[in-house]
Design an enzyme around this catalytic site. Structure first.
Site, PDB file in Angstrom:
ATOM      1  N   ALA A  59      -3.449  -4.669  -1.754  1.00 53.03           N
ATOM      2  CA  ALA A  59      -3.619  -3.736  -2.873  1.00 53.03           C
ATOM      3  C   ALA A  59      -3.904  -4.464  -4.194  1.00 53.03           C
ATOM      4  O   ALA A  59      -4.161  -5.663  -4.204  1.00 53.03           O
ATOM      5  CB  ALA A  59      -2.346  -2.916  -3.010  1.00 53.03           C
ATOM      6  N   ASP A  71      -3.528  -1.519   2.816  1.00 53.94           N
ATOM      7  CA  ASP A  71      -3.108  -1.856   4.183  1.00 53.94           C
ATOM      8  C   ASP A  71      -1.693  -1.361   4.506  1.00 53.94           C
ATOM      9  O   ASP A  71      -1.412  -0.947   5.633  1.00 53.94           O
ATOM     10  CB  ASP A  71      -3.281  -3.352   4.481  1.00 53.94           C
ATOM     11  CG  ASP A  71      -2.561  -4.281   3.515  1.00 53.94           C
ATOM     12  OD1 ASP A  71      -1.846  -3.793   2.627  1.00 53.94           O
ATOM     13  OD2 ASP A  71      -2.724  -5.519   3.660  1.00 53.94           O
ATOM     14  N   GLN A  87       4.217 -18.535   5.751  1.00 53.96           N
ATOM     15  CA  GLN A  87       2.788 -18.928   5.747  1.00 53.96           C
ATOM     16  C   GLN A  87       2.591 -20.169   4.876  1.00 53.96           C
ATOM     17  O   GLN A  87       1.867 -21.108   5.244  1.00 53.96           O
ATOM     18  CB  GLN A  87       1.917 -17.800   5.174  1.00 53.96           C
ATOM     19  CG  GLN A  87       1.778 -16.591   6.062  1.00 53.96           C
ATOM     20  CD  GLN A  87       1.155 -15.393   5.328  1.00 53.96           C
ATOM     21  OE1 GLN A  87       0.718 -15.498   4.191  1.00 53.96           O
ATOM     22  NE2 GLN A  87       1.127 -14.250   5.979  1.00 53.96           N
ATOM     23  N   GLY A 127       2.247  -8.092  11.883  1.00 54.21           N
ATOM     24  CA  GLY A 127       2.310  -9.409  12.526  1.00 54.21           C
ATOM     25  C   GLY A 127       3.719  -9.969  12.609  1.00 54.21           C
ATOM     26  O   GLY A 127       4.070 -10.656  13.563  1.00 54.21           O
TER      27      GLY A 127
HETATM   28  N1  LIG Z   1       3.960 -15.360  17.396  1.00 56.06           N
HETATM   29  C1  LIG Z   1       4.518 -15.239  16.187  1.00 56.06           C
HETATM   30  N2  LIG Z   1       5.782 -15.638  15.972  1.00 56.06           N
HETATM   31  C2  LIG Z   1       6.366 -15.523  14.765  1.00 56.06           C
HETATM   32  N3  LIG Z   1       5.744 -14.984  13.682  1.00 56.06           N
HETATM   33  C3  LIG Z   1       4.490 -14.547  13.821  1.00 56.06           C
HETATM   34  C4  LIG Z   1       3.800 -14.651  15.071  1.00 56.06           C
HETATM   35  N4  LIG Z   1       2.574 -14.128  14.900  1.00 56.06           N
HETATM   36  C5  LIG Z   1       2.485 -13.720  13.605  1.00 56.06           C
HETATM   37  N5  LIG Z   1       3.631 -13.966  12.956  1.00 56.06           N
HETATM   38  C6  LIG Z   1       3.925 -13.674  11.531  1.00 56.06           C
HETATM   39  O1  LIG Z   1       3.099 -12.606  11.106  1.00 56.06           O
HETATM   40  C7  LIG Z   1       2.444 -12.942   9.889  1.00 56.06           C
HETATM   41  C8  LIG Z   1       1.049 -12.364   9.864  1.00 56.06           C
HETATM   42  O2  LIG Z   1       1.148 -11.011   9.799  1.00 56.06           O
HETATM   43  P1  LIG Z   1      -0.155 -10.126   9.637  1.00 56.06           P
HETATM   44  O3  LIG Z   1      -1.160 -10.594  10.616  1.00 56.06           O
HETATM   45  O4  LIG Z   1       0.255  -8.707   9.670  1.00 56.06           O
HETATM   46  O5  LIG Z   1      -0.553 -10.584   8.172  1.00 56.06           O
HETATM   47  P2  LIG Z   1      -1.908 -10.432   7.400  1.00 56.06           P
HETATM   48  O6  LIG Z   1      -2.650  -9.264   7.958  1.00 56.06           O
HETATM   49  O7  LIG Z   1      -2.664 -11.690   7.324  1.00 56.06           O
HETATM   50  O8  LIG Z   1      -1.423 -10.190   5.983  1.00 56.06           O
HETATM   51  P3  LIG Z   1      -1.042  -8.857   5.295  1.00 56.06           P
HETATM   52  O9  LIG Z   1       0.384  -8.642   5.521  1.00 56.06           O
HETATM   53  O10 LIG Z   1      -1.360  -9.148   3.893  1.00 56.06           O
HETATM   54  O11 LIG Z   1      -1.872  -7.781   5.897  1.00 56.06           O
HETATM   55  C9  LIG Z   1       2.404 -14.419   9.828  1.00 56.06           C
HETATM   56  O12 LIG Z   1       2.518 -14.868   8.503  1.00 56.06           O
HETATM   57  C10 LIG Z   1       3.588 -14.855  10.673  1.00 56.06           C
HETATM   58  O13 LIG Z   1       4.680 -15.172   9.843  1.00 56.06           O
HETATM   59  C1  LIG Z   2       0.216  -6.938  -3.579  1.00 58.70           C
HETATM   60  C2  LIG Z   2       0.252  -6.532  -2.180  1.00 58.70           C
HETATM   61  O1  LIG Z   2      -1.053  -6.419  -1.779  1.00 58.70           O
HETATM   62  C3  LIG Z   2       0.887  -5.211  -1.932  1.00 58.70           C
HETATM   63  O2  LIG Z   2       1.908  -4.965  -2.803  1.00 58.70           O
HETATM   64  C4  LIG Z   2       1.345  -5.029  -0.516  1.00 58.70           C
HETATM   65  O3  LIG Z   2       1.694  -3.695  -0.331  1.00 58.70           O
HETATM   66  C5  LIG Z   2       0.274  -5.332   0.446  1.00 58.70           C
HETATM   67  O4  LIG Z   2      -0.817  -4.886   0.282  1.00 58.70           O
HETATM   68  C6  LIG Z   2       0.622  -6.118   1.635  1.00 58.70           C
HETATM   69  O5  LIG Z   2      -0.475  -6.390   2.386  1.00 58.70           O
END
Ligand SMILES: Nc1ncnc2c1ncn2[C@@H]1O[C@H](COP(=O)(O)OP(=O)(O)OP(=O)(O)O)[C@@H](O)[C@H]1O
Ligand SMILES: C[C@H](O)[C@H](O)[C@@H](O)C(=O)CO
Length: 466
Positions: free
Chosen positions: A80, A238, A305, A403
């Site tokens: 966001a 998201d 991360q 995730g």
């Molecule tokens: N196999 C695993 N074991 C432990 N943690 C994991 C595993 N796979 C993913 N993760 C956690 O999930 C996180 C990623 O989540 P996700 O893919 O929803 O994030 P993103 O889409 O990149 O970011 P956002 O939350 O901004 O959408 C990683 O930072 C990690 O900490």
């Molecule tokens: C700043 C972030 O994008 C927001 O607050 C959170 O809701 C998000 O979008 C996580 O992916």
């Protein structure tokens, strides 16, 4: 013939194209493309590479064509608050600065000179986060007033990508609320507030609901990707998409959308813009069907991360999680301390916090991960108690989606710290929520209740007892 729908879900750390279709009442998903995302420094500012991300969006579309799976519709969701300003030829003005950049430092004071913080919360219901669009626009006004003067449009990131695909500008409602410039009463821009702050009224595009058909691909995009399809706006924030996919139709459902951030809260019919709610820093983000997500932004897995990156990706997320579970270190940090938002070194930030508070200093990767996971879980426990106090409801279960639902050790800690049964999954909740809105718009899923039932029937959950 199978009807495919495409969700393009771009998080702060990665993006993916997920095709979804229905098979005997269940949703089936297929990943077509996955790509990296992150901030890079440009002119001393932490920026998103929107040009590269748009290339990735088109690459994923081409992969769908190559696979002979052309979607009926598609929609994009991202994180966001971040935006671009466009001039009257639709050229981007300035950099696409990301929310972790320091440009907003001190802009809260400038905003509160116009309107005290209490009043701002009272009229928007949005939690104070120094990176909200309201403060970012103040930073632009202060540092690059020429950009605001020249701007004819402001588009949040997913609105911008969808404009590039269709040539149509609009502000999708769920994401617009994160600007802190939308009224929870009218569900529209608060133009009185916008004018008080001296932001040009003309740059704000019409607010439209998720499910709106934005339009078809432009001819140029059709030529490039090799097909046409409709763009249907999902909940483009998201978190809005992820919470749609929480697999529960119970009235009182507690969730964490766990990814880069941990967004912990409940769904409510009305916004709570009270002083008590502001004091606890809860937010009322706009959701599908004008529901509100009453939640708290917790620093989340960004901390893990950052640790992983700093360790040169020597360990996987699963590996770090496993190592952490074997540690006994009991040090804890306050995850919401602003020092963890964008530290030069997450390792040092965690170690310094422990040193400042007289706790054991974590040294090994396992110990560092352990301190982070335990601290997150402790924060979840505290937040649950606050939510129960604010809503007057006792929750038995806690859904973890995104995730982070993969992190078994964190789920176990969360069950223990909250005292709730943790139901982990689906991990691709955001893409699922994105698909749900497209499918509801097309009548494939009757309504939200049916859609959530379908998620429950289609995806596995892991259960962790307290
Ligand atoms: N196999 C695993 N074991 C432990 N943690 C994991 C595993 N796979 C993913 N993760 C956690 O999930 C996180 C990623 O989540 P996700 O893919 O929803 O994030 P993103 O889409 O990149 O970011 P956002 O939350 O901004 O959408 C990683 O930072 C990690 O900490
Ligand atoms: C700043 C972030 O994008 C927001 O607050 C959170 O809701 C998000 O979008 C996580 O992916």
């Amino acid at each position: 013939m199978t009807e495919y729908y495409l969700a393009v879900d771009i998080g702060a750390s990665s993006g993916r194209h997920i095709l979804g279709h229905m098979e005997q009442g269940r949703m089936v998903m297929e990943e077509m493309h996955r790509f990296y995302n992150g901030l890079t420094v440009k002119d001393g500012e932490a920026c998103w590479d929107l040009e590269q991300l748009f290339e990735e969006i088109k690459t994923g579309l081409k992969k769908c064509r190559e696979a002979g799976k052309i979607p009926v519709s598609m929609g994009i969701d991202t994180w966001a608050v971040d935006f671009v300003l466009l001039d009257d030829t639709d050229k981007v003005l300035g950099n696409a600065v990301g929310y972790r950049d320091k440009r907003t430092e001190g802009t809260d004071r400038l905003v509160y000179e116009v309107l005290p913080e209490q009043e701002l919360y009272g009229r928007t219901g949005i939690q104070k986060q120094i990176f909200n669009t309201i403060y970012q626009l103040m930073a632009v006004k202060k540092k690059h007033p020429e950009c605001l003067e020249k701007a004819s449009a402001m588009l949040l990131v997913p609105d911008y990508f969808q404009f590039l695909l269709t040539g149509r500008k609009a502000s999708e409602y769920t994401n617009a609320t994160t600007t802190q410039l939308v009224s929870p009463k009218t569900k529209d821009w608060d133009f009185e507030l916008i004018e008080m702050l001296g932001y040009p009224r003309r740059i704000f595009q019409p607010v439209v609901k998720p499910g709106t058909v934005l339009g078809n691909f432009t001819e140029e995009i059709q030529r490039e990707v090799g097909f046409d399809c409709q763009v249907i706006l999902p909940a483009t924030h998201d978190t809005g998409s992820a919470v749609l996919a929480v697999p529960s139709n119970e009235d009182k459902t507690l969730y964490i959308s766990s990814g880069t951030w941990s967004l912990m809260g409940v769904e409510r019919k009305e916004a709570d813009c009270s002083e008590k709610s502001r004091g606890l820093n809860f937010t009322n983000e706009g959701g599908y069907d004008y529901r509100f997500r009453y939640l708290k932004n917790i620093m989340g897995l960004w901390m893990i991360q950052s640790l992983k990156k700093e360790l040169q990706d020597a360990y996987s997320f699963a590996g770090l999680c496993e190592m952490a579970s074997g540690e006994t270190i009991s040090s804890l940090v306050d995850c919401n301390d602003s020092r963890f938002l964008a530290p030069e070194s997450m390792i040092k930030a965690v170690q310094e916090y422990c040193e400042d508070t007289g706790q054991q200093i974590p040294k090994t990767p396992g110990q560092l991960a352990c301190v982070i996971y335990r601290s997150l879980a402790q924060c979840y426990g505290k937040t649950v108690r606050e939510i129960e106090e604010m809503t007057g409801v006792h929750y038995k279960k806690l859904h973890v989606v995104g995730g982070g639902a993969n992190a078994g050790y964190l789920n176990r800690l969360t069950a223990a710290s909250t005292g709730k049964t943790v139901l982990a999954g689906p991990t691709e909740a955001t893409a699922i929520g994105n698909l749900m809105v497209q499918m509801m718009a097309k009548g494939v899923l009757a309504d939200l209740k049916a859609a959530r039932q379908c998620v429950y029937d289609s995806f596995e959950m892991k259960i962790y007892e307290p």
